[in-house]
Design a protein around this motif. Sequence first.
Motif, PDB file in Angstrom:
ATOM      1  N   ASP A 179      52.535  35.232  40.794  1.00  0.00           N
ATOM      2  CA  ASP A 179      51.503  35.197  41.829  1.00  0.00           C
ATOM      3  C   ASP A 179      50.957  36.561  42.202  1.00  0.00           C
ATOM      4  N   THR A 180      51.335  37.596  41.470  1.00  0.00           N
ATOM      5  CA  THR A 180      50.860  38.943  41.779  1.00  0.00           C
ATOM      6  C   THR A 180      50.318  39.624  40.530  1.00  0.00           C
ATOM      7  N   VAL A 181      49.475  40.608  40.787  1.00  0.00           N
ATOM      8  CA  VAL A 181      48.946  41.444  39.709  1.00  0.00           C
ATOM      9  C   VAL A 181      49.336  42.876  40.039  1.00  0.00           C
ATOM     10  N   VAL A 182      49.910  43.561  39.067  1.00  0.00           N
ATOM     11  CA  VAL A 182      50.328  44.949  39.249  1.00  0.00           C
ATOM     12  C   VAL A 182      49.383  45.843  38.456  1.00  0.00           C
ATOM     13  N   PHE A 183      48.832  46.825  39.146  1.00  0.00           N
ATOM     14  CA  PHE A 183      47.941  47.808  38.545  1.00  0.00           C
ATOM     15  C   PHE A 183      48.709  49.121  38.502  1.00  0.00           C
ATOM     16  N   THR A 230      38.808  38.210  44.214  1.00  0.00           N
ATOM     17  CA  THR A 230      37.680  37.283  44.347  1.00  0.00           C
ATOM     18  C   THR A 230      36.681  37.383  43.199  1.00  0.00           C
ATOM     19  N   GLU A 231      36.668  38.507  42.492  1.00  0.00           N
ATOM     20  CA  GLU A 231      35.741  38.676  41.369  1.00  0.00           C
ATOM     21  C   GLU A 231      36.290  39.727  40.426  1.00  0.00           C
ATOM     22  N   VAL A 232      36.077  39.500  39.131  1.00  0.00           N
ATOM     23  CA  VAL A 232      36.475  40.466  38.101  1.00  0.00           C
ATOM     24  C   VAL A 232      35.343  40.538  37.091  1.00  0.00           C
ATOM     25  N   ARG A 233      34.927  41.762  36.760  1.00  0.00           N
ATOM     26  CA  ARG A 233      33.874  41.904  35.759  1.00  0.00           C
ATOM     27  C   ARG A 233      34.002  43.245  35.046  1.00  0.00           C
ATOM     28  N   ALA A 234      33.655  43.251  33.775  1.00  0.00           N
ATOM     29  CA  ALA A 234      33.513  44.507  33.034  1.00  0.00           C
ATOM     30  C   ALA A 234      32.176  45.089  33.462  1.00  0.00           C
ATOM     31  N   ASP A 235      32.168  46.357  33.873  1.00  0.00           N
ATOM     32  CA  ASP A 235      30.937  46.928  34.417  1.00  0.00           C
ATOM     33  C   ASP A 235      30.892  48.442  34.214  1.00  0.00           C
ATOM     34  N   ALA A 266      40.650  36.358  35.229  1.00  0.00           N
ATOM     35  CA  ALA A 266      39.797  35.208  35.542  1.00  0.00           C
ATOM     36  C   ALA A 266      40.570  33.908  35.419  1.00  0.00           C
ATOM     37  N   THR A 267      41.603  33.877  34.603  1.00  0.00           N
ATOM     38  CA  THR A 267      42.401  32.660  34.425  1.00  0.00           C
ATOM     39  C   THR A 267      43.714  32.701  35.174  1.00  0.00           C
ATOM     40  N   SER A 268      43.957  33.807  35.896  1.00  0.00           N
ATOM     41  CA  SER A 268      45.267  33.960  36.556  1.00  0.00           C
ATOM     42  C   SER A 268      45.320  33.298  37.915  1.00  0.00           C
TER      43      SER A 268
END
Length: 119
Positions: free
Chosen positions: A9-13, A36-41, A116-118
Amino acid sequence: MVEVTVHHDTVVFTVRGLHKVFAFKSELTVPRSHITEVRADPEAAKHIEGLRAGGTSVPGLVTAGTFYLDHQGSHKPSFIDVAKPENVVVITLRDEEYQQLIIEVDDPVEVVAQLATSG
């Protein structure tokens, strides 16, 4: 550069290499539900203007740390770690210290798909 790892349930950066020194931070942990949003930019890394609140900014070389961006319209800062704009991912957050993460990753397409799928 930042390594992104999903743990349940977590994301580690995890900030890698000398970027830890440049960014004044080595790791961020965020609940998946706060993304809430993820994009390559790649363009996002070319428009980093505002107040540096801890970190490093050497134009054309590296921008890393906590920044209050001029265009944000929020009182929350962004965490930035970018040396190569072509590998940038922007992650918008809610209920976190940072409004967004603008980070360089090894494979932007893979990170976007993973996050996006997590949720």
